[in-house]
Design a protein around this motif. Structure first.
Motif, PDB file in Angstrom:
ATOM      1  N   VAL A  22       0.856  -1.190   0.000  1.00 11.41           N
ATOM      2  CA  VAL A  22       0.000   0.000   0.000  1.00 11.41           C
ATOM      3  C   VAL A  22       0.889   1.237   0.000  1.00 11.41           C
ATOM      4  N   PRO A  23       0.764   2.103  -1.019  1.00 13.08           N
ATOM      5  CA  PRO A  23       1.639   3.283  -1.100  1.00 13.08           C
ATOM      6  C   PRO A  23       1.471   4.202   0.104  1.00 13.08           C
ATOM      7  N   SER A  24       2.531   4.903   0.445  1.00 16.72           N
ATOM      8  CA  SER A  24       2.433   5.911   1.500  1.00 16.72           C
ATOM      9  C   SER A  24       1.643   7.095   0.967  1.00 16.72           C
ATOM     10  N   GLY A  25       1.071   7.867   1.857  1.00 20.38           N
ATOM     11  CA  GLY A  25       0.381   9.082   1.438  1.00 20.38           C
ATOM     12  C   GLY A  25      -1.006   8.864   0.881  1.00 20.38           C
ATOM     13  N   CYS A  26      -1.584   7.671   1.068  1.00 19.66           N
ATOM     14  CA  CYS A  26      -2.953   7.441   0.617  1.00 19.66           C
ATOM     15  C   CYS A  26      -3.772   6.866   1.762  1.00 19.66           C
ATOM     16  N   GLU A  27      -5.087   6.884   1.597  1.00 19.93           N
ATOM     17  CA  GLU A  27      -5.996   6.232   2.540  1.00 19.93           C
ATOM     18  C   GLU A  27      -6.384   4.876   1.965  1.00 19.93           C
ATOM     19  N   ALA A  28      -6.339   3.844   2.780  1.00 14.54           N
ATOM     20  CA  ALA A  28      -6.736   2.505   2.343  1.00 14.54           C
ATOM     21  C   ALA A  28      -8.013   2.109   3.082  1.00 14.54           C
ATOM     22  N   GLN A  29      -9.075   1.872   2.326  1.00 15.26           N
ATOM     23  CA  GLN A  29     -10.371   1.535   2.927  1.00 15.26           C
ATOM     24  C   GLN A  29     -10.804   0.144   2.466  1.00 15.26           C
ATOM     25  N   TRP A  30     -10.829  -0.802   3.419  1.00 14.84           N
ATOM     26  CA  TRP A  30     -11.333  -2.140   3.120  1.00 14.84           C
ATOM     27  C   TRP A  30     -12.848  -2.147   3.266  1.00 14.84           C
ATOM     28  N   VAL A  31     -13.520  -2.859   2.381  1.00 18.35           N
ATOM     29  CA  VAL A  31     -14.989  -2.878   2.363  1.00 18.35           C
ATOM     30  C   VAL A  31     -15.483  -4.315   2.414  1.00 18.35           C
ATOM     31  N   SER A  32     -16.431  -4.573   3.300  1.00 17.41           N
ATOM     32  CA  SER A  32     -17.102  -5.875   3.309  1.00 17.41           C
ATOM     33  C   SER A  32     -18.595  -5.652   3.112  1.00 17.41           C
ATOM     34  N   VAL A  33     -19.207  -6.564   2.373  1.00 20.15           N
ATOM     35  CA  VAL A  33     -20.644  -6.501   2.106  1.00 20.15           C
ATOM     36  C   VAL A  33     -21.253  -7.834   2.511  1.00 20.15           C
ATOM     37  N   GLY A  34     -22.156  -7.793   3.473  1.00 21.92           N
ATOM     38  CA  GLY A  34     -22.784  -9.028   3.928  1.00 21.92           C
ATOM     39  C   GLY A  34     -21.804 -10.041   4.464  1.00 21.92           C
ATOM     40  N   GLY A  35     -20.692  -9.572   5.026  1.00 22.35           N
ATOM     41  CA  GLY A  35     -19.694 -10.468   5.590  1.00 22.35           C
ATOM     42  C   GLY A  35     -18.582 -10.863   4.642  1.00 22.35           C
ATOM     43  N   ASP A  36     -18.713 -10.532   3.359  1.00 15.39           N
ATOM     44  CA  ASP A  36     -17.672 -10.845   2.379  1.00 15.39           C
ATOM     45  C   ASP A  36     -16.814  -9.613   2.110  1.00 15.39           C
ATOM     46  N   VAL A  37     -15.503  -9.745   2.260  1.00 11.37           N
ATOM     47  CA  VAL A  37     -14.609  -8.621   1.972  1.00 11.37           C
ATOM     48  C   VAL A  37     -14.461  -8.520   0.458  1.00 11.37           C
ATOM     49  N   THR A  38     -14.923  -7.427  -0.110  1.00  7.50           N
ATOM     50  CA  THR A  38     -14.993  -7.312  -1.568  1.00  7.50           C
ATOM     51  C   THR A  38     -13.837  -6.551  -2.187  1.00  7.50           C
ATOM     52  N   GLU A  39     -13.225  -5.634  -1.442  1.00  7.09           N
ATOM     53  CA  GLU A  39     -12.189  -4.796  -2.062  1.00  7.09           C
ATOM     54  C   GLU A  39     -11.443  -4.010  -1.005  1.00  7.09           C
ATOM     55  N   VAL A  40     -10.332  -3.420  -1.410  1.00  8.97           N
ATOM     56  CA  VAL A  40      -9.733  -2.311  -0.687  1.00  8.97           C
ATOM     57  C   VAL A  40      -9.573  -1.196  -1.714  1.00  8.97           C
ATOM     58  N   THR A  41     -10.002  -0.005  -1.342  1.00  8.74           N
ATOM     59  CA  THR A  41      -9.866   1.141  -2.233  1.00  8.74           C
ATOM     60  C   THR A  41      -8.781   2.063  -1.686  1.00  8.74           C
ATOM     61  N   LEU A  42      -7.860   2.447  -2.549  1.00  8.91           N
ATOM     62  CA  LEU A  42      -6.811   3.392  -2.183  1.00  8.91           C
ATOM     63  C   LEU A  42      -7.220   4.771  -2.690  1.00  8.91           C
ATOM     64  N   TRP A  43      -7.252   5.739  -1.792  1.00  8.61           N
ATOM     65  CA  TRP A  43      -7.695   7.099  -2.126  1.00  8.61           C
ATOM     66  C   TRP A  43      -6.528   8.075  -1.981  1.00  8.61           C
ATOM     67  N   PHE A  44      -6.340   8.913  -3.002  1.00  6.90           N
ATOM     68  CA  PHE A  44      -5.241   9.875  -3.017  1.00  6.90           C
ATOM     69  C   PHE A  44      -5.770  11.298  -3.175  1.00  6.90           C
ATOM     70  N   ASN A  45      -5.039  12.219  -2.571  1.00  7.70           N
ATOM     71  CA  ASN A  45      -5.282  13.657  -2.764  1.00  7.70           C
ATOM     72  C   ASN A  45      -6.667  14.074  -2.270  1.00  7.70           C
ATOM     73  N   ALA A  46      -7.469  14.746  -3.071  1.00  8.21           N
ATOM     74  CA  ALA A  46      -8.713  15.356  -2.589  1.00  8.21           C
ATOM     75  C   ALA A  46      -9.745  14.349  -2.100  1.00  8.21           C
ATOM     76  N   VAL A  47      -9.673  13.100  -2.550  1.00  3.94           N
ATOM     77  CA  VAL A  47     -10.650  12.099  -2.122  1.00  3.94           C
ATOM     78  C   VAL A  47     -10.154  11.245  -0.947  1.00  3.94           C
ATOM     79  N   ALA A  48      -8.963  11.552  -0.449  1.00  2.00           N
ATOM     80  CA  ALA A  48      -8.461  10.907   0.768  1.00  2.00           C
ATOM     81  C   ALA A  48      -8.863  11.768   1.953  1.00  2.00           C
ATOM     82  N   ARG A  49      -9.360  11.158   3.010  1.00  4.12           N
ATOM     83  CA  ARG A  49      -9.807  11.921   4.172  1.00  4.12           C
ATOM     84  C   ARG A  49      -8.627  12.285   5.070  1.00  4.12           C
TER      85      ARG A  49
END
Length: 409
Positions: A219-246
């Motif tokens: 996972v690159p430095s300087g980004c937000e990493a958000q893991w997502v689970s739906v109904g108990g299944d982990v579906t993805e991790v989204t890496l967010w950079f710049n204006a869309v990173a919290r």
């Protein structure tokens, strides 16, 4: 994104093909043979019938991700496997909308799920797809959205002048005659993770969907990493950079279930954060959601529950009291036994157990094989069945079997 053979889509892009597809109801495997025969008898070509039945099957499967939209969409097998669920795509789009992004390039748009969500929020979308078959599907799927345009080209060659946001869902599977196979190396994705990192240096708002199993050190430095689970299944991790990173969020676990969505975040890097205490198996055992585990937030949840780990390397939490939490499944601890097959078999017999749910973590035991060893050859069914739940785990060097009772939410 990997694709189905071109000939599976082309017959559908005709008036006859589209009308025939629309005339079919939900796909049923048991009816496939007779439906095929009926359509051939009606004068439709073998090629068209095969394409229509394949698409009908994919549409029915796709309803889990796309709901009623699936009935008007076109799919490929590999595209559907990687496609974002619409409720998750809406959250991606919301990030760009809240950041004030007006034009997003969806590089590697696949079937167009994220483009659909962004265009529905009045964000202009340039949806880019290198594979011709998949691009054709995306074009059909995005017809209802005037803010979206599909471009059939290589995602890495797109001119981004005037575009202030980029979304990427790199291809993480290869397709062959035997089906699809997952790729694990981020640099083997199409486009690779290094391409994403280079894009982020331009200052644009960048979001990239990755497989949830990505190692923390990738996972690159300087980004937000958000893991997502739906109904108990982990579906993805989204890496967010710049204006869309919290600001102040390095990693997060978003849990979406029947009761809504909940999120836990941390500003600490992956090798930092609180260290959970370790203690005995007691009270209530909590099994953290997979997104929490992937995000390295198990210790944070233990702290919230006033609990401790049963082993510092295993993601089972125990706490003396029951707490309602969306981030973990709770079980009441009934009994703790050493792991011994002979003793467990005697326990099953003496308690008249006929249905056994086995969960495990930190041990090489295969639940299916153990269940065969423990249960009687012809267990009772129906109202005479007696159910029990075992949790197999390790505490230091000792293997234990914990008898638990699931807590109903």
């Amino acid at each position: 994104m990997p694709h189905a053979p071109q000939e599976q889509i082309a017959p559908l892009l005709t008036t006859e093909g589209w009308e025939l597809l629309a005339s079919l109801g939900p796909y049923r495997e048991a009816d496939a043979f007779s439906t095929n025969a009926d359509l051939r008898k009606a004068g439709h070509s073998a090629e068209l019938v095969a394409a229509v039945l394949t698409q009908s099957r994919l549409r029915t499967r796709a309803e889990a991700k796309f709901g009623e939209f699936a009935r008007q969409m076109l799919f490929t097998q590999a595209g559907l496997e990687q496609a974002t669920r619409l409720n998750v795509a809406a959250r991606h789009a919301e990030r760009f909308a809240k950041a004030g992004i007006s034009h997003v390039a969806d590089l590697g748009c696949g079937l167009g799920a994220d483009s659909m969500a962004m265009a529905s929020m009045d964000i202009s979308v340039t949806a880019v797809e290198m594979d011709e078959t998949t691009a054709a599907c995306a074009t059909i799927n995005l017809i209802p959205f005037p803010h979206a345009t599909v471009v059939h080209t290589d995602a890495t060659s797109v001119e981004l002048d005037g575009i202030d946001g980029v979304w990427l869902d790199p291809a993480r599977r290869t397709t062959s005659t035997s089906g699809t196979k997952r790729i694990w190396d981020p640099e083997a994705f199409s486009p690779p993770l290094s391409f994403v990192e280079k894009l982020a240096t331009t200052g644009r708002a960048i979001g990239v969907k990755m497989g949830p199993g990505i190692p923390h050190d990738s996972v690159p430095s300087g980004c937000e990493a958000q893991w997502v689970s739906v109904g108990g299944d982990v579906t993805e991790v989204t890496l967010w950079f710049n204006a869309v990173a919290r600001p102040g969020v390095r990693r997060a676990a978003l849990v979406i279930g029947s009761q809504g969505a909940a999120e836990i975040t941390s500003g600490e890097d992956f090798d930092a954060g609180p260290a959970a205490a370790v203690g005995p198996v007691e009270g209530f055992l909590y099994e953290p959601d997979g997104a929490v585990i992937r995000a390295g937030l198990v210790a944070d949840i233990a702290e919230r529950l006033g609990g401790h780990l049963v082993d510092e390397h295993i993601a089972y939490i125990c706490a003396p009291e029951l707490h309602d939490t969306p981030f973990a499944r709770a079980y009441k601890v009934l009994e703790v036994m050493p792991y011994n097959v002979k003793a467990l078999k005697a326990w099953v017999k003496s308690n008249g157990i006929t249905v056994l749910d086995i969960k495990k973590r930190g041990t090489a035991v295969t639940p299916e094989e153990l269940r065969k060893q423990l249960l009687p050859a012809k267990p009772s069914k129906g109202k005479d069945a007696k159910t029990a739940t075992l949790v197999l785990t390790r505490i230091g060097e000792e293997r234990v079997a914990v008898v638990v009772e699931p807590v109903t939410a």
